[in-house]
Motif scaffolding. Structure first.
Motif, PDB file in Angstrom:
ATOM      1  N   ALA A   1       0.797  -1.225   0.000  1.00 51.86           N
ATOM      2  CA  ALA A   1       0.000   0.000   0.000  1.00 51.86           C
ATOM      3  C   ALA A   1       0.830   1.277   0.000  1.00 51.86           C
ATOM      4  CB  ALA A   1      -0.956   0.004   1.199  1.00 51.86           C
ATOM      5  N   LYS A   2       2.069   1.218   0.462  1.00 54.61           N
ATOM      6  CA  LYS A   2       2.908   2.421   0.507  1.00 54.61           C
ATOM      7  C   LYS A   2       3.840   2.517  -0.697  1.00 54.61           C
ATOM      8  CE  LYS A   2       2.559   3.211   5.399  1.00 54.61           C
ATOM      9  NZ  LYS A   2       1.706   4.356   5.378  1.00 54.61           N
ATOM     10  N   THR A   3       3.603   1.673  -1.700  1.00 55.62           N
ATOM     11  CA  THR A   3       4.363   1.700  -2.951  1.00 55.62           C
ATOM     12  C   THR A   3       3.407   2.045  -4.082  1.00 55.62           C
ATOM     13  OG1 THR A   3       5.921   0.040  -2.149  1.00 55.62           O
ATOM     14  CG2 THR A   3       5.763   0.306  -4.529  1.00 55.62           C
ATOM     15  N   ALA A   4       3.855   2.905  -4.991  1.00 60.46           N
ATOM     16  CA  ALA A   4       3.008   3.307  -6.115  1.00 60.46           C
ATOM     17  C   ALA A   4       3.830   3.395  -7.391  1.00 60.46           C
ATOM     18  CB  ALA A   4       2.343   4.651  -5.829  1.00 60.46           C
ATOM     19  N   GLU A   5       3.132   3.254  -8.504  1.00 57.77           N
ATOM     20  CA  GLU A   5       3.730   3.492  -9.809  1.00 57.77           C
ATOM     21  C   GLU A   5       3.565   4.969 -10.127  1.00 57.77           C
ATOM     22  OE1 GLU A   5       3.002   2.491 -14.525  1.00 57.77           O
ATOM     23  OE2 GLU A   5       1.835   1.409 -13.027  1.00 57.77           O
ATOM     24  N   ILE A   6       4.640   5.610 -10.573  1.00 51.45           N
ATOM     25  CA  ILE A   6       4.582   7.002 -10.995  1.00 51.45           C
ATOM     26  C   ILE A   6       4.512   7.062 -12.510  1.00 51.45           C
ATOM     27  CG2 ILE A   6       7.113   7.185 -10.875  1.00 51.45           C
ATOM     28  CD1 ILE A   6       6.752  10.184 -10.284  1.00 51.45           C
ATOM     29  N   SER A   7       3.632   7.914 -13.013  1.00 52.31           N
ATOM     30  CA  SER A   7       3.510   8.152 -14.449  1.00 52.31           C
ATOM     31  C   SER A   7       3.484   9.651 -14.699  1.00 52.31           C
ATOM     32  CB  SER A   7       2.223   7.540 -15.003  1.00 52.31           C
ATOM     33  OG  SER A   7       2.213   6.144 -14.832  1.00 52.31           O
ATOM     34  N   ILE A   8       4.235  10.082 -15.705  1.00 49.16           N
ATOM     35  CA  ILE A   8       4.245  11.480 -16.128  1.00 49.16           C
ATOM     36  C   ILE A   8       4.072  11.495 -17.642  1.00 49.16           C
ATOM     37  CG2 ILE A   8       5.552  13.630 -16.283  1.00 49.16           C
ATOM     38  CD1 ILE A   8       7.218  12.652 -13.908  1.00 49.16           C
ATOM     39  N   TYR A   9       3.114  12.251 -18.104  1.00 47.18           N
ATOM     40  CA  TYR A   9       2.896  12.430 -19.545  1.00 47.18           C
ATOM     41  C   TYR A   9       2.788  13.919 -19.823  1.00 47.18           C
ATOM     42  CZ  TYR A   9       2.146   7.458 -20.123  1.00 47.18           C
ATOM     43  OH  TYR A   9       2.328   6.093 -20.162  1.00 47.18           O
ATOM     44  N   LEU A  10       3.508  14.367 -20.842  1.00 45.09           N
ATOM     45  CA  LEU A  10       3.504  15.778 -21.224  1.00 45.09           C
ATOM     46  C   LEU A  10       2.983  15.940 -22.643  1.00 45.09           C
ATOM     47  CD1 LEU A  10       7.021  16.879 -19.905  1.00 45.09           C
ATOM     48  CD2 LEU A  10       4.795  17.209 -18.803  1.00 45.09           C
ATOM     49  N   ASP A  11       2.245  17.019 -22.860  1.00 46.06           N
ATOM     50  CA  ASP A  11       1.805  17.362 -24.201  1.00 46.06           C
ATOM     51  C   ASP A  11       3.036  17.548 -25.089  1.00 46.06           C
ATOM     52  OD1 ASP A  11      -0.800  18.564 -25.695  1.00 46.06           O
ATOM     53  OD2 ASP A  11       1.021  19.605 -26.336  1.00 46.06           O
ATOM     54  N   ARG A  12       2.950  17.057 -26.318  1.00 44.85           N
ATOM     55  CA  ARG A  12       4.113  17.127 -27.217  1.00 44.85           C
ATOM     56  C   ARG A  12       4.612  18.560 -27.415  1.00 44.85           C
ATOM     57  NH1 ARG A  12       0.708  14.345 -30.974  1.00 44.85           N
ATOM     58  NH2 ARG A  12      -0.931  15.783 -31.513  1.00 44.85           N
ATOM     59  N   SER A  13       3.736  19.549 -27.246  1.00 43.39           N
ATOM     60  CA  SER A  13       4.130  20.943 -27.464  1.00 43.39           C
ATOM     61  C   SER A  13       5.084  21.469 -26.398  1.00 43.39           C
ATOM     62  CB  SER A  13       2.894  21.840 -27.518  1.00 43.39           C
ATOM     63  OG  SER A  13       2.269  21.903 -26.243  1.00 43.39           O
ATOM     64  N   VAL A  14       5.203  20.759 -25.254  1.00 45.16           N
ATOM     65  CA  VAL A  14       6.075  21.237 -24.174  1.00 45.16           C
ATOM     66  C   VAL A  14       7.197  20.267 -23.832  1.00 45.16           C
ATOM     67  CG1 VAL A  14       4.250  22.687 -23.182  1.00 45.16           C
ATOM     68  CG2 VAL A  14       4.598  20.345 -22.318  1.00 45.16           C
ATOM     69  N   GLN A  15       7.287  19.165 -24.547  1.00 43.69           N
ATOM     70  CA  GLN A  15       8.346  18.205 -24.258  1.00 43.69           C
ATOM     71  C   GLN A  15       9.708  18.828 -24.535  1.00 43.69           C
ATOM     72  OE1 GLN A  15       7.308  14.644 -26.436  1.00 43.69           O
ATOM     73  NE2 GLN A  15       5.536  14.277 -25.146  1.00 43.69           N
ATOM     74  N   GLY A  16      10.684  18.475 -23.709  1.00 41.33           N
ATOM     75  CA  GLY A  16      12.037  18.994 -23.878  1.00 41.33           C
ATOM     76  C   GLY A  16      12.248  20.395 -23.332  1.00 41.33           C
ATOM     77  N   GLN A  17      11.291  20.901 -22.565  1.00 46.13           N
ATOM     78  CA  GLN A  17      11.390  22.262 -22.017  1.00 46.13           C
ATOM     79  C   GLN A  17      11.650  22.286 -20.520  1.00 46.13           C
ATOM     80  OE1 GLN A  17       8.023  24.672 -23.239  1.00 46.13           O
ATOM     81  NE2 GLN A  17       8.123  23.918 -25.342  1.00 46.13           N
TER      82      GLN A  17
END
Length: 165
Positions: free
Chosen positions: A80-96
Motif C-alpha cells: 500500500a505504501k508503494t506506487a507506480e509514478i507516471s508522467i505524460y507531457l503534451d508534445r508541445s512542451v516536451q524537452g522544455q
C-alpha cells in the motif's frame, strides 16, 4: 512562469486522454498500441484518490500541459505504501524542462499521499525518460527483457525505483 499541479477532475479526463494518446503512435512510451477513449479510462481515473493514489494535471499558466499520477503498484495490502509514478507531457512542451519541474515536486507529494516508494516502468528504448528519472535519484531496480512487442520488435522494460523516507 513555473508549472503547478492541480488535482485532476473528471472534466480534465478528455485532455488527460488526449495527452496520453499523443505518445501511442511513437511506440516508445506506453504499451497501448491504439488510442484509448475517455470511456475506457473512466475506471482508471476513478481508481485514483486525492489522499492516496492521486492524479494531477500539470498546469502552465492557464493551460493543462500534462499529467502526473501515483497508481497502485500491486493489489495487496503490504504494497500500500508503494506506487507506480507516471508522467505524460503534451508534445508541445516536451524537452522544455517541465518533467524536471514536476519531479522536483514529487517528494512533497509522496509524503502527503502517505507513500514511501515510487516505481517507474520505462521501455529501455525511452532514453529521455530513463535519464530524467535517474537525474532525480531513481535507480534501476529491475530489467525485464523483451516483455513487450512494439512494431513487431521486442522491447525491454526497465523498472526504476526510489525510496522516500
Amino acid at each position: 512562469m513555473g508549472i503547478t499541479l492541480r488535482t485532476a477532475t473528471m472534466s480534465d479526463l478528455p485532455i488527460i486522454v488526449d495527452i496520453y494518446n499523443q505518445v501511442i503512435p511513437g511506440h516508445q512510451v506506453t504499451a497501448d498500441l491504439k488510442p484509448v477513449t475517455v470511456d475506457q479510462r473512466r475506471d482508471w481515473f476513478l481508481a485514483h484518490s486525492a489522499d492516496h493514489y492521486p492524479l494531477w494535471v500539470i498546469v502552465n499558466g492557464d493551460l493543462i500541459v500534462g499529467w502526473l499520477s501515483f497508481s497502485a503498484f500491486y493489489g495487496r495490502a503490504a504494497y500500500a505504501k508503494t506506487a507506480e509514478i507516471s508522467i505524460y507531457l503534451d508534445r508541445s512542451v516536451q524537452g522544455q524542462g517541465i518533467g524536471s519541474q514536476v519531479l522536483e515536486m514529487v517528494p512533497t507529494k509522496v509524503t502527503l499521499a502517505g507513500l514511501k516508494v515510487l516505481l517507474a516502468y520505462v521501455f529501455s528504448s525511452n532514453l529521455p525518460s530513463i535519464k530524467l528519472f535517474k537525474k532525480f535519484g531513481y535507480d534501476q531496480w529491475g530489467f525485464l527483457p523483451a516483455v513487450a512487442e512494439l512494431d513487431q520488435r521486442p522491447n525491454d522494460l526497465v523498472i526504476l525505483g526510489k525510496h522516500f523516507d
